[in-house]
Design an enzyme around this catalytic site. Sequence first.
Site, PDB file in Angstrom:
ATOM      1  CG  ASP A   1      -7.287 -46.806 -48.142  1.00  0.00           C
ATOM      2  OD1 ASP A   1      -6.841 -46.359 -47.064  1.00  0.00           O
ATOM      3  OD2 ASP A   1      -6.558 -47.344 -48.998  1.00  0.00           O
TER       4      ASP A   1
ATOM      5  CD  GLU B   1       4.133 -43.773 -47.276  1.00  0.00           C
ATOM      6  OE1 GLU B   1       4.340 -44.986 -47.114  1.00  0.00           O
ATOM      7  OE2 GLU B   1       3.271 -43.138 -46.644  1.00  0.00           O
TER       8      GLU B   1
ATOM      9  CG  HIS C   1       4.279 -44.474 -37.284  1.00  0.00           C
ATOM     10  ND1 HIS C   1       3.376 -43.517 -36.870  1.00  0.00           N
ATOM     11  CD2 HIS C   1       4.161 -44.520 -38.632  1.00  0.00           C
ATOM     12  CE1 HIS C   1       2.743 -43.034 -37.922  1.00  0.00           C
ATOM     13  NE2 HIS C   1       3.199 -43.623 -39.000  1.00  0.00           N
TER      14      HIS C   1
ATOM     15  CD  GLU D   1      -0.911 -40.858 -40.411  1.00  0.00           C
ATOM     16  OE1 GLU D   1      -0.244 -40.248 -41.281  1.00  0.00           O
ATOM     17  OE2 GLU D   1      -0.676 -42.020 -40.074  1.00  0.00           O
TER      18      GLU D   1
ATOM     19  NE  ARG E   1      -1.369 -42.666 -37.557  1.00  0.00           N
ATOM     20  CZ  ARG E   1      -2.520 -43.351 -37.555  1.00  0.00           C
ATOM     21  NH1 ARG E   1      -3.009 -43.841 -36.421  1.00  0.00           N
ATOM     22  NH2 ARG E   1      -3.181 -43.526 -38.679  1.00  0.00           N
TER      23      ARG E   1
ATOM     24  CD  GLU F   1      -5.494 -38.759 -56.323  1.00  0.00           C
ATOM     25  OE1 GLU F   1      -4.349 -38.554 -55.886  1.00  0.00           O
ATOM     26  OE2 GLU F   1      -6.144 -39.795 -56.081  1.00  0.00           O
TER      27      GLU F   1
ATOM     28  CB  SER G   1      -4.879 -50.209 -50.153  1.00  0.00           C
ATOM     29  OG  SER G   1      -5.434 -50.126 -48.856  1.00  0.00           O
TER      30      SER G   1
ATOM     31  CG  ASP H   1       2.691 -43.112 -33.269  1.00  0.00           C
ATOM     32  OD1 ASP H   1       2.693 -42.505 -32.178  1.00  0.00           O
ATOM     33  OD2 ASP H   1       3.315 -42.698 -34.270  1.00  0.00           O
TER      34      ASP H   1
END
Length: 594
Positions: A285, A340, A530, A331, A239, A314, A287, A236
């Site tokens: 992150d 989300e 996107h 982002e 972005r 957190e 994930s 994108d």
Amino acid sequence: MTIRFAAATIHTTGEDVDDQSVSSQTDSDYAEEDNNFEDWVSDQAQNQSCRSLFEDKAFPSAAAARAHDKDVHNFDLRTISAKLELDLHQRIRLINFIRKHAPTSEDIGNLTGAETLFSSDEYLIPQIEDDPLLQLEMDDWSDDEDLASTDQRPTPPADLPSALRQMQLLERKLAQAHRDMAEYRSLVGQQFDAGRFAEIINEPSSSLAGPSPRDDDSHYFSSYCENDIHAVMIQDKVRTSTYASFILTNPILFRDAVVLDVGCGTGILSLFAAKSGAKHVYAVDASDIAEKAEQIVKENGLENVITVIRGKVEEISLPDDVEHVDIIISEWMGYALLYESMLDSVLQARDRFLKPERGVMAPSQCRIMFGLCEGSEILKERVGFWSDVYGFDLSIMANNVYEEAIVDVVGPESMASEPYLLKDLHLKDVTSRQLDFTSQFTLVSTTPKRTKIHAFVLYFDTFFTTTGEPVPPEVPVKVTKEGDVTLAEVWPVGGKAPPQRRASTGPGLKQKEDKRVTSFSTGPCSQPTHWKQTIFLLRDPIHAEDGTIVTGTFYCKKSATNSRELDVEIHYSVRQNAETTAVGETVVQIYKVR
């Protein structure tokens, strides 16, 4: 779901309401005993914290909240219930209606009792869990005349001892409460499945046992493990090039700064920050992509500058005894901006780690924009398509299209009004609580001829500043057109480093001499991103011409069933032009953004 209210149902000015008593005693001998009983039975509801009906302010008890509403808003719940002769379920509907739609006390004062809200089962569902006003209404407002009509037990004789009389009165009241609750359950149960109803009234039951509710966080983070989603985001150009432009062309801001990248993904923003001279970047992150990000950092020889941390922002702590950072980059934006709910995590990171006052959020500001959309092409693709599929009518498949927001691209020619600013989020000081919001809107049709408006359209504009301060309203967003060269000022040419500006001393120092704004739009007039646009199809089109005015209220909140999704309600009415005083009926449509 679509709901319609007659245009004259609620007025903008109210009338004074005479104070009336809602309870009367048919037997004066027992008045004192009844009062004592009512004081006793309402203790529990009265001692719970209770929110005002007309403002976001909590009080130590339901009585205090009612007193406040009476003194400040000239509204008394007992008086209006008596005036309209509301029964138990109508009182419940009234309270939930006020909680949900936030009308003024004057609006409620003009109700007649004949409005559809008093018969709609939608308003039997509590808007606030364990609402003390609902408990008070169910347990405390029944009078002896109501009881006498439903309870066949004889009235306690006058010669009984006081304690025994009170016990029998208690039994009568308790029996009535059981009947009321049974009727309430029956009404709600007709509209909701048993599992959902049990959740609403907080009654666990082994017979309702089923699969554990989905862990929204785990599902969300696992969806970011695959390559495809990261490829879509990085490709994108609007972005990625905007982030790159802001970071790489502001070395005075980033040089020697400590940076936190929230939701780093592949680590592309962290790489930009390191290239712009950051002293250290912490890339976080939750994930599995964090493992690949760590490998990417090593492959690019930046492991001494970038530290990848796997975990929720957190819950993590920054290594090397770092307590605060100079800049937070992220982002976080989703469809309709807030889908989300990643912004909640970014705000927690801000509150935990960003330097007070001097810290910079990037981006610093986002604006949610709203407008009229002609939308005939979307209507054909999503609804009309089903009416003839190889000669068969499958139109029933289109029934739910009007209940789901559509994420798609609409062209600039489909816009039928100037955009309206629904919500302006300043990342420096906005709170998570403010992300559930209600906003009034006024849209004026700009169509040159009479046109059917089939949808509302929503998109967002994003701004970056080196100070983190809000962008003045008169500063326009940059709209990137197809074919624009978006990367020319970012990437080095012929192996040369990007241009450097004279540095001032101090890490993360704000560029006071440079107040340029970097921005991008996701609207129909911009090169598609996107995020596309979010489209809310209307069951019945608006017939508009140049100057037609559409006014209403936009409600947005996190979904109760999945905190990553959004529930949206749009209430609107149409006035043909500014000279016309007649306003059409109020239409309500309810959508899911998921």
